[in-house]
Design a protein around this motif. Structure first.
Motif, mmCIF file in Angstrom:
data_model
loop_
_atom_site.group_PDB
_atom_site.id
_atom_site.type_symbol
_atom_site.label_atom_id
_atom_site.label_comp_id
_atom_site.label_asym_id
_atom_site.label_seq_id
_atom_site.Cartn_x
_atom_site.Cartn_y
_atom_site.Cartn_z
ATOM 1 N N ARG A 1 12.647 10.631 2.407
ATOM 2 C CA ARG A 1 11.631 11.627 2.389
ATOM 3 C C ARG A 1 11.824 12.368 1.285
ATOM 4 O O ARG A 1 10.912 12.820 0.577
ATOM 5 C CB ARG A 1 11.616 12.320 3.568
ATOM 6 C CG ARG A 1 10.714 11.777 4.824
ATOM 7 C CD ARG A 1 10.535 12.465 5.758
ATOM 8 N NE ARG A 1 11.554 13.161 6.624
ATOM 9 C CZ ARG A 1 12.012 12.548 7.809
ATOM 10 N NH1 ARG A 1 11.378 11.584 8.098
ATOM 11 N NH2 ARG A 1 13.238 12.973 8.083
ATOM 12 N N GLY A 2 13.113 12.617 1.039
ATOM 13 C CA GLY A 2 13.479 13.432 -0.106
ATOM 14 C C GLY A 2 13.148 12.710 -1.657
ATOM 15 O O GLY A 2 13.200 13.491 -2.494
ATOM 16 N N LEU A 3 12.914 11.453 -1.424
ATOM 17 C CA LEU A 3 12.657 10.945 -2.854
ATOM 18 C C LEU A 3 11.072 10.922 -3.274
ATOM 19 O O LEU A 3 10.844 10.501 -4.249
ATOM 20 C CB LEU A 3 13.344 9.481 -2.801
ATOM 21 C CG LEU A 3 14.860 9.434 -2.833
ATOM 22 C CD1 LEU A 3 14.984 7.857 -2.624
ATOM 23 C CD2 LEU A 3 15.673 9.975 -3.898
ATOM 24 N N LEU A 4 10.258 11.147 -2.242
ATOM 25 C CA LEU A 4 8.824 11.168 -2.111
ATOM 26 C C LEU A 4 8.450 12.277 -2.389
ATOM 27 O O LEU A 4 8.868 13.460 -1.868
ATOM 28 C CB LEU A 4 8.410 10.181 -0.943
ATOM 29 C CG LEU A 4 8.742 9.150 -0.482
ATOM 30 C CD1 LEU A 4 8.342 8.835 0.856
ATOM 31 C CD2 LEU A 4 8.312 8.046 -1.547
ATOM 32 N N PRO A 5 7.076 12.385 -3.162
ATOM 33 C CA PRO A 5 6.315 13.708 -3.276
ATOM 34 C C PRO A 5 5.917 13.968 -1.859
ATOM 35 O O PRO A 5 5.794 13.221 -0.959
ATOM 36 C CB PRO A 5 5.142 13.180 -4.386
ATOM 37 C CG PRO A 5 5.208 11.982 -4.243
ATOM 38 C CD PRO A 5 6.565 11.333 -3.930
ATOM 39 N N ALA A 6 5.111 15.149 -1.912
ATOM 40 C CA ALA A 6 4.659 15.710 -0.648
ATOM 41 C C ALA A 6 3.294 15.072 -0.172
ATOM 42 O O ALA A 6 3.213 14.941 0.918
ATOM 43 C CB ALA A 6 4.517 17.194 -0.542
ATOM 44 N N THR A 7 2.740 14.603 -1.190
ATOM 45 C CA THR A 7 1.575 13.821 -0.563
ATOM 46 C C THR A 7 1.766 12.453 -0.155
ATOM 47 O O THR A 7 0.745 11.850 0.326
ATOM 48 C CB THR A 7 0.701 13.502 -2.108
ATOM 49 O OG1 THR A 7 1.450 12.943 -3.164
ATOM 50 C CG2 THR A 7 0.511 14.954 -2.451
ATOM 51 N N ARG A 8 2.864 11.599 -0.191
ATOM 52 C CA ARG A 8 3.178 10.445 0.250
ATOM 53 C C ARG A 8 3.914 10.600 1.565
ATOM 54 O O ARG A 8 4.862 11.299 1.699
ATOM 55 C CB ARG A 8 3.790 9.653 -0.792
ATOM 56 C CG ARG A 8 2.872 9.562 -2.022
ATOM 57 C CD ARG A 8 3.468 8.455 -2.913
ATOM 58 N NE ARG A 8 3.296 7.000 -2.144
ATOM 59 C CZ ARG A 8 3.687 5.936 -2.614
ATOM 60 N NH1 ARG A 8 4.105 5.674 -3.827
ATOM 61 N NH2 ARG A 8 3.201 4.740 -2.096
ATOM 62 N N GLN A 9 3.546 9.869 2.718
ATOM 63 C CA GLN A 9 4.081 9.658 3.734
ATOM 64 C C GLN A 9 4.749 8.347 4.103
ATOM 65 O O GLN A 9 4.138 7.573 4.129
ATOM 66 C CB GLN A 9 3.357 10.225 4.874
ATOM 67 C CG GLN A 9 3.970 10.372 6.304
ATOM 68 C CD GLN A 9 3.044 11.121 7.347
ATOM 69 O OE1 GLN A 9 1.959 11.385 7.155
ATOM 70 N NE2 GLN A 9 3.749 11.301 8.456
#
Length: 659
Positions: A463-471
Motif C-alpha cells: 500500500r505504501g508503494l501505491l498512490p492514494a487513487t489505487r487500491q
C-alpha cells in the motif's frame, strides 16, 4: 464371469447407430466376420480375425476404423494391461483372452488406415491404452492417429453396459456445442460422465499424423442446427425467429439458409402494411423486432471483422465474452456471430436498452484488443444504435478493471519446507516500473500467527508503494503442498479482519517458483493445457476417485503419459491429501477438491463445479465471503466448500524468471 444380460442388446444398438448414415456413417459388413460379431462361442483367434478383416478393408478404402469391444475384461495381478474375454477365457490365463493394447497398436500401425477409434466397454478398460512406444516404433514410425474411449479405470469394474447405452443415447440426441461432428474429446467424455455414475469414463488420444486430411470424428451431431448452415444467422437467432414466426403465422416456415439478402428481404416484407394483418398482430411486432435485430447483428459482425481484422482471434473473443459478462453458453461454432447474436437476442433485460449488452461486448472487444484506433469507429456504431453512453461507460469500466486485475501482490511461503516459514517474500505487480517491487518479511514466529502477521506487513508495504487513487484487491498466495492441503490463506487474520474480506485471494503452488528445479517444461505443458481448456465447451475437469489414488504407481504413470491433460478434480478429501497434491501439482495447472469437513457424499461436488466452472477462480472469493456470513446458515453444500490451487497464464508468466 457372470452373464451380461444387456450385452447383446447394447451391441446391436451401438452397431445400428454407428452404421446409420446420418449418425456414425460406418459401412456395415456381413459374412463370417462382419461388422457385428456376437457369439457365445468365440475364440481369441476369432476376435483377431474379425479385426484383421476390418483393418484390411479400412486400409483398402483409406478409411477410419471404428472398433468396439463389449463384454468382460480383466487385468493380471500387478499389471494394468487389459485382456478381452471370450467364451473360453479365464482370468488366471492371459493367453486365453485377447491383448487389447496390442490389438489396437497393430491396427493403428497398418499403412493406409486413416485412424482408429476404439470404444471399450469392459471392466478395467482403462488398461486398454496401448504402449505409445510400440506405435512410435512401428511400421509407420508413429505417424498414426488413435482415439480410445473407456468405460472404467484400470482397477474398476464396469456394470450394465453403461458406457455403450449412454453413448447410444447421446449420439441419438446429439451433443450441445460439438458442432457438426461428435469426436472422442473432452466434450464427449464430459457428456458421458454427466450420465454415468460409479464408473470413471476415460479417453486416450494419440495424434502424430501430419498428413491427415480430416480430424477423427465418431458421428454426425444431430443437434447441429442445419437451418443456419450457410447463412448469416446462428442457432440462437434462428430458434428465436422460428418460434416467433410460428406464433405469428403457424403455416409459415423460415427460408433456409438465411443469407444476408434473404434476411434483408424478409425485413422489408414484415414491415409492409399487409403483413401486419396476416396473422397474430401481437407476434408480428416480435417478428419485426427480431428480424431487425438480426439484420443489425450481421452489420455489426461485418464491421467488427473489418475494424479489428488485425487482432481478431478466438482467444480475444472468449476473453471479451468473459469480461462483458456474457455466459459461456453464448459461445457457438462461429464465435463472433454467435456472441453478438446472443448479446442482442438473449442477454437484454426489460429495464434496459435492447443494445446495451451488445455495446458492452463490443466495448470489451475494444478494451481487450488494445486497439486505440477502433474506439472512434465503434463509438459511431454505438451512436447509430443509441447506446453511446452505455458504450463509453463500459469502456471506462473495463479499463479500470484491467488495471485493477494487473495490480497484484504475490506472497510466497516457499521456504516452508516441512511446516511454517521463517520469512515470506512479496512482489508487487502492475504498479509501474520495469521490474516488480520485491521485499522479504520475517515471521515473528514460524507458525500460522507469525505467517499471518508477515502477510499483513507485506500488505502495508505494498500500500505504501501505491498512490492514494489505487487500491490493492488481488493477492496471490504461493505455498508448498503441505500448506495448501491444510491451510486456507483467505482466512488468515490481517489487521482485525480475515485476508479474504477485502482481497480476492488465489492460491498458487510455490513449486513453480523454485529456481532449483527445471520448471520450463512443466510450465509450458501447463500453458498448453490452459489453451486447450479455453476451447472446451464442457467443464474440462478430469475427476479422480479413491480407487485411482489407491494405486499411486499406476496413477503416476497416467500423469506422465498425459492422461490428465486438463484440470483435475479429486472427488473426496483424501487422508493423504498433501502427498496427493505433491504428486499432482507438477502436472495439473488447476486442481480442485472438497473442503475438510464437507459432506462425504461425492455426488454434490461434480455438478457444483460444473455449474460454477466459468466463474472460477474469481467466483471463489465471493463464495468464501458468503460462507462466512449468515447466508451460509442452513446451506448443505456450496461453492465455498470447494478448495482449489489455480495457475493461469498470468501466474505462469510471473514464474518465467524462476525457470
Amino acid at each position: 464371469m457372470p452373464t451380461l444380460s444387456r450385452l447383446e442388446e447394447a451391441a446391436r444398438e451401438l452397431h445400428t447407430v454407428l452404421t446409420d448414415t446420418s449418425l456414425g456413417a460406418c459401412v456395415p459388413r456381413t459374412g463370417e466376420y462382419g461388422s457385428l460379431v456376437v457369439s457365445d462361442s468365440l475364440e481369441p483367434e476369432d476376435v483377431r480375425k474379425a479385426v484383421r478383416e476390418a483393418v484390411r478393408l479400412a486400409r483398402e478404402d483409406n478409411a477410419v476404423l471404428v472398433l468396439a469391444l463389449l463384454g468382460h475384461g480383466f487385468t493380471s495381478p500387478q499389471q494394468t494391461d487389459l485382456r478381452f474375454m471370450v467364451a473360453g477365457s479365464s482370468a488366471d490365463s492371459p493367453i486365453s483372452a485377447v491383448d487389447v493394447g496390442g490389438l489396437l497398436a497393430e491396427a493403428v500401425d497398418e499403412a493406409g488406415v486413416e485412424g482408429v477409434i476404439a470404444l471399450i466397454d469392459t471392466c478395467y478398460s482403462g488398461g486398454a491404452m496401448p504402449d505409445t512406444g510400440r506405435i512410435a516404433g512401428g511400421v509407420r514410425s508413429g505417424q498414426a492417429r488413435l482415439s480410445v474411449l473407456t468405460a472404467a479405470a484400470a482397477d474398476q469394474q464396469a456394470r450394465g453396459m453403461r458406457l455403450t447405452r449412454a453413448l447410444v443415447r447421446l449420439l441419438r440426441e446429439g451433443l450441445a456445442g460439438a458442432g457438426a461432428k461428435v469426436r472422442v474429446d473432452g466434450l464427449l467424455t464430459g457428456g458421458l460422465r454427466e450420465r454415468i455414475v460409479g464408473q470413471v469414463i476415460g479417453r486416450f488420444e494419440y495424434d502424430n499424423d501430419p498428413f491427415a486430411q480430416e480430424d477423427l470424428w465418431l458421428a454426425r451431431n444431430v443437434r447441429f442446427a442445419p437451418g443456419a448452415t450457410g447463412g448469416v444467422v446462428g442457432p440462437v437467432g434462428w430458434q428465436a425467429l422460428e418460434e416467433a414466426v410460428t406464433m405469428w403465422q403457424a403455416e409459415k416456415c423460415l427460408p433456409a439458409p438465411l443469407t444476408r439478402p434473404v434476411l434483408e428481404d424478409l425485413y422489408g416484407f414484415v414491415r409492409q402494411p399487409e403483413a401486419v394483418d396476416a396473422g397474430d398482430r401481437s407476434w408480428h411486432g416480435r417478428v419485426t423486432q427480431l428480424v431487425g435485430t438480426l439484420v443489425e447483428c450481421v452489420r455489426t459482425v461485418t464491421l467488427l471483422n473489418n475494424v479489428l481484422a488485425e487482432v481478431m482471434s478466438s482467444d480475444l473473443l472468449r476473453t471479451a465474452r468473459q469480461v462483458s459478462g456474457l455466459p459461456h453458453e453464448a459461445e457457438g461454432a462461429e464465435l463472433l456471430r454467435d456472441l453478438v447474436e446472443y448479446a442482442a437476442v438473449r442477454a437484454p433485460r426489460e429495464d434496459e436498452h435492447p443494445w446495451r449488452a451488445p455495446a458492452r461486448f463490443v466495448a470489451a472487444l475494444v478494451q481487450t484488443s488494445g486497439s486505440d484506433t477502433a474506439v472512434a469507429r465503434l463509438r459511431e456504431w454505438a451512436r447509430d444504435l443509441g447506446v453511446v453512453t452505455e458504450f463509453n461507460d463500459a469502456v471506462a469500466e473495463f479499463t479500470r478493471k484491467r488495471q485493477q486485475d494487473e495490480l497484484r501482490l504475490v506472497v510466497s511461503l516457499a521456504g516452508a519446507l516441512t511446516d511454517w516459514p521463517e520469512e515470506v517474500e512479496a512482489w508487487l505487480l502492475g504498479a509501474g516500473g520495469r521490474l516488480p517491487a520485491h521485499e522479504r518479511f520475517l515471521c515473528e514466529t514460524a507458525d500460522r500467527i507469525g505467517t499471518s502477521r508477515a502477510i499483513g506487513a507485506a500488505l502495508a508495504w505494498a500500500r505504501g508503494l501505491l498512490p492514494a487513487t489505487r487500491q490493492l484487491e488481488n493477492v496471490d498466495v504461493a505455498a508448498p503442498a503441505h500448506l495448501i492441503a491444510s491451510w486456507q490463506p483467505e482466512e488468515a487474520p490481517v489487521d482485525r479482519r480475515l485476508l479474504g474480506v477485502n482481497h480476492d485471494v488465489v492460491v498458487r503452488w510455490s513449486g513453480r517458483m523454485d529456481p532449483l528445479n527445471e520448471n520450463a517444461e512443466m510450465n509450458d505443458a501447463a500453458r498448453k493445457a490452459l489453451r486447450h481448456m479455453v476451447g472446451c465447451v464442457s467443464t474440462p475437469v478430469e475427476w479422480i476417485g479413491a480407487s485411482v489414488l489407491n494405486d499411486r504407481q499406476a496413477f503416476e504413470r497416467d500423469l506422465m503419459t498425459g492422461r490428465y491433460d486438463t484440470a483435475v478434480g479429486i472427488d473426496h478429501h483424501p487422508d493423504a491429501l498433501p502427498d496427493v497434491l505433491e504428486q499432482l501439482l507438477p502436472y495439473a495447472p488447476v486442481i480442485l477438491w472438497p473442503r475438510p469437513g464437507s459432506p462425504p457424499d461425492r455426488g454434490w461436488l461434480r455438478p457444483l463445479v460444473h455449474r460454477h466452472w466459468h466463474t472460477l477462480p474469481e467466483g471463489l472469493a465471493l463464495a468464501y465471503r458468503k460462507r462466512w456470513s449468515r447466508e451460509h446458515d442452513g446451506c448443505v453444500t456450496c461453492l465455498g466448500d470447494v478448495r482449489t490451487v489455480w495457475h493461469d497464464e498470468a501466474w505462469l508468466e510471473f514464474c518465467r524468471p524462476f525457470e
